[in-house]
Design an enzyme around this catalytic site. Structure first.
Site, mmCIF file in Angstrom:
data_model
loop_
_atom_site.group_PDB
_atom_site.id
_atom_site.type_symbol
_atom_site.label_atom_id
_atom_site.label_comp_id
_atom_site.label_asym_id
_atom_site.label_seq_id
_atom_site.Cartn_x
_atom_site.Cartn_y
_atom_site.Cartn_z
ATOM 1 N N GLU A 31 -29.932 59.950 -18.983
ATOM 2 C CA GLU A 31 -28.541 60.653 -19.158
ATOM 3 C C GLU A 31 -28.680 61.697 -17.722
ATOM 4 O O GLU A 31 -27.671 62.366 -17.354
ATOM 5 C CB GLU A 31 -28.495 61.306 -20.276
ATOM 6 C CG GLU A 31 -29.556 62.486 -20.435
ATOM 7 C CD GLU A 31 -28.801 63.466 -21.427
ATOM 8 O OE1 GLU A 31 -27.812 63.739 -21.816
ATOM 9 O OE2 GLU A 31 -29.743 64.622 -21.552
ATOM 10 N N ASN A 59 -26.230 64.243 -24.341
ATOM 11 C CA ASN A 59 -25.181 65.124 -24.065
ATOM 12 C C ASN A 59 -24.501 64.872 -22.624
ATOM 13 O O ASN A 59 -23.437 65.702 -22.333
ATOM 14 C CB ASN A 59 -25.133 66.568 -24.336
ATOM 15 C CG ASN A 59 -26.300 67.281 -24.139
ATOM 16 O OD1 ASN A 59 -27.540 66.667 -24.027
ATOM 17 N ND2 ASN A 59 -26.409 68.390 -23.247
ATOM 18 N N HIS A 60 -25.712 64.733 -21.740
ATOM 19 C CA HIS A 60 -25.137 64.816 -20.174
ATOM 20 C C HIS A 60 -24.409 63.497 -19.930
ATOM 21 O O HIS A 60 -24.476 63.254 -18.591
ATOM 22 C CB HIS A 60 -26.412 65.098 -19.413
ATOM 23 C CG HIS A 60 -26.654 66.558 -19.420
ATOM 24 N ND1 HIS A 60 -25.883 67.403 -18.999
ATOM 25 C CD2 HIS A 60 -27.732 67.308 -19.772
ATOM 26 C CE1 HIS A 60 -26.476 68.732 -19.090
ATOM 27 N NE2 HIS A 60 -27.517 68.548 -19.706
ATOM 28 N N HIS A 115 -31.593 62.723 -29.656
ATOM 29 C CA HIS A 115 -31.314 63.430 -28.528
ATOM 30 C C HIS A 115 -31.152 64.800 -29.177
ATOM 31 O O HIS A 115 -29.722 65.052 -29.387
ATOM 32 C CB HIS A 115 -30.396 62.945 -27.509
ATOM 33 C CG HIS A 115 -30.343 63.995 -26.153
ATOM 34 N ND1 HIS A 115 -31.259 63.432 -25.197
ATOM 35 C CD2 HIS A 115 -29.596 64.631 -25.589
ATOM 36 C CE1 HIS A 115 -31.058 63.880 -24.086
ATOM 37 N NE2 HIS A 115 -30.064 64.929 -24.353
ATOM 38 N N HIS A 143 -34.528 65.208 -24.965
ATOM 39 C CA HIS A 143 -33.635 66.260 -24.532
ATOM 40 C C HIS A 143 -34.228 67.565 -24.014
ATOM 41 O O HIS A 143 -33.747 68.229 -23.135
ATOM 42 C CB HIS A 143 -32.892 66.861 -25.698
ATOM 43 C CG HIS A 143 -31.955 67.806 -25.366
ATOM 44 N ND1 HIS A 143 -30.952 67.869 -24.322
ATOM 45 C CD2 HIS A 143 -31.684 69.279 -26.064
ATOM 46 C CE1 HIS A 143 -30.299 69.053 -24.457
ATOM 47 N NE2 HIS A 143 -30.720 69.816 -25.227
ATOM 48 N N HIS A 165 -37.470 67.841 -22.670
ATOM 49 C CA HIS A 165 -38.013 67.653 -21.360
ATOM 50 C C HIS A 165 -39.730 67.962 -21.425
ATOM 51 O O HIS A 165 -40.023 67.861 -20.515
ATOM 52 C CB HIS A 165 -37.343 67.839 -20.229
ATOM 53 C CG HIS A 165 -35.907 67.609 -20.045
ATOM 54 N ND1 HIS A 165 -35.449 67.842 -18.704
ATOM 55 C CD2 HIS A 165 -35.169 66.965 -20.545
ATOM 56 C CE1 HIS A 165 -34.224 67.181 -18.624
ATOM 57 N NE2 HIS A 165 -34.167 66.645 -19.870
#
Length: 263
Positions: free
Chosen positions: A41, A69-70, A153, A178, A180
Site C-alpha cells: 500500500e 488504508n493507503h 492492517h 501498518h 512499520h
C-alpha cells in the site's frame, strides 16, 4: 512437505522496491519459499499503489499484494486494483468498494492459498467489524483450501493480538502490518495459528517509519503541516517465513527476517 509462505512487511517507495528487486530471489531460494505475499500500500512514492509499481513487484517475484488504508491514495490505480485478483484491499470496507478483500493463489505445486486482508478500527477508519468480517470471509476461503493467511492492517497491538487469538486454529497465520516497526513476538499460538503483531517495513531505516526524519520531527514540534519524502539510507527488508501443514492448514513455525541491504 510443509508449504512455505514468505510475507514481506510494508514496502516503502522506490528504496523498498529496489531492495526486493535485488534480494528477493535470494530469500526465496534460501528458505525454499513456495509463495510470496507482500503489503504494497506504500509502494508508490510511499503513499498508495499504481499499476506500474504493482507490475514491477510482480515481476520481481511477488505473487499477491495486500494493502490497507493507503491503497486509495493514487486515484489512477483504482480501476486496476478493482480488476486484479493479485491485489487485495481490506475486506471490511463497505459493500460496493472497488477491488477484492480476499483471493485464492496457487503455489507452483498447485496448492491453494487463501489470502484475506482486514483493517483495524482502533485509531483507524470507522469500518465494519474486522472480527465478524473474518468469520464470513474465512468460512468462504476454507470451502476451497485449509490454508488461510490473514494480513491485519491495524494500529493497536491489543486489537491485533485479539484477532490472532480469535482466529487461532481457524487460519494458518495472522500477521500485523501498518505500524512499520517489526515486533519480536512471533510464535505459533496454542491451536496452531502463526502470529506476529507487526512484520515491519521494507525501506529506509534512517528515517521515521520510512520518511525523512526532519519532516515528521518538524510536524511534531510545530504542530504545522509537513510534506513527507521517502528516506533512502539504511535499507532493510522485514519479513516472516511461515511453515504450514498442507493437509491441516495449521502453522508449524514462523521465522522473523530482518535483512540489511545497504544504503
Amino acid at each position: 512437505m510443509p508449504v512455505k509462505l514468505l510475507f514481506i512487511g510494508d514496502i516503502i517507495g522506490k528504496p523498498g522496491r529496489e531492495a526486493l528487486s535485488r534480494e528477493l530471489h535470494r530469500i526465496v531460494d534460501r528458505h525454499y519459499v513456495d509463495l510470496v505475499i507482500a503489503n504494497g500500500e506504500n509502494a508508490a512514492g510511499g503513499f498508495g499503489l499504481t499499476a506500474e509499481t504493482a507490475q514491477d513487484l510482480f515481476k520481481c517475484g511477488i505473487h499477491v499484494l495486500t494493502s490497507g488504508n493507503h491503497i486509495w491514495d493514487k486515484r489512477e490505480a483504482v480501476e486496476y486494483i478493482s480488476r486484479s485478483d493479485k491485489i487485495v484491499r481490506p475486506a471490511n470496507y463497505p459493500e460496493g468498494t472497488p477491488g477484492h478483500g480476499a483471493t485464492i493463489a496457487r503455489t507452483p505445486g498447485g496448492v491453494k492459498i487463501g489470502i484475506l486482508n482486514l483493517e483495524g478500527r482502533v485509531f483507524m477508519n470507522s469500518l465494519d467489524c474486522p472480527f465478524r468480517c473474518a468469520d464470513r470471509e474465512v468460512a468462504k476461503l476454507k470451502e476451497e483450501t485449509p490454508i488461510v493467511f490473514v494480513d491485519f492492517h491495524a494500529e493497536a497491538t491489543s486489537e491485533k493480538t485479539s484477532l490472532g487469538w480469535y482466529l487461532d486454529g481457524r487460519v494458518s497465520a495472522v500477521v500485523g502490518t501498518h505500524t512499520h516497526v517489526q515486533t519480536a513476538d512471533e510464535r505459533v499460538l496454542t491451536a496452531g495459528t502463526a502470529y506476529i503483531t507487526d512484520v515491519g517495513m521494507t525501506g529506509a531505516f534512517d528515517s521515521v517509519i520510512g520518511v525523512k526524519k526532519e519532516e515528521p520531527i518538524y510536524k511534531f514540534v510545530t504542530q504545522r503541516p509537513a510534506k513527507f519524502e521517502i528516506a533512502k539510507k539504511d535499507i532493510r527488508i522485514n519479513a516472516v517465513v511461515i511453515d504450514i501443514d498442507e493437509t491441516t492448514g495449521l502453522a508449524l513455525g514462523i521465522e522473523r527476517i530482518n535483512i540489511p541491504c545497504g544504503s
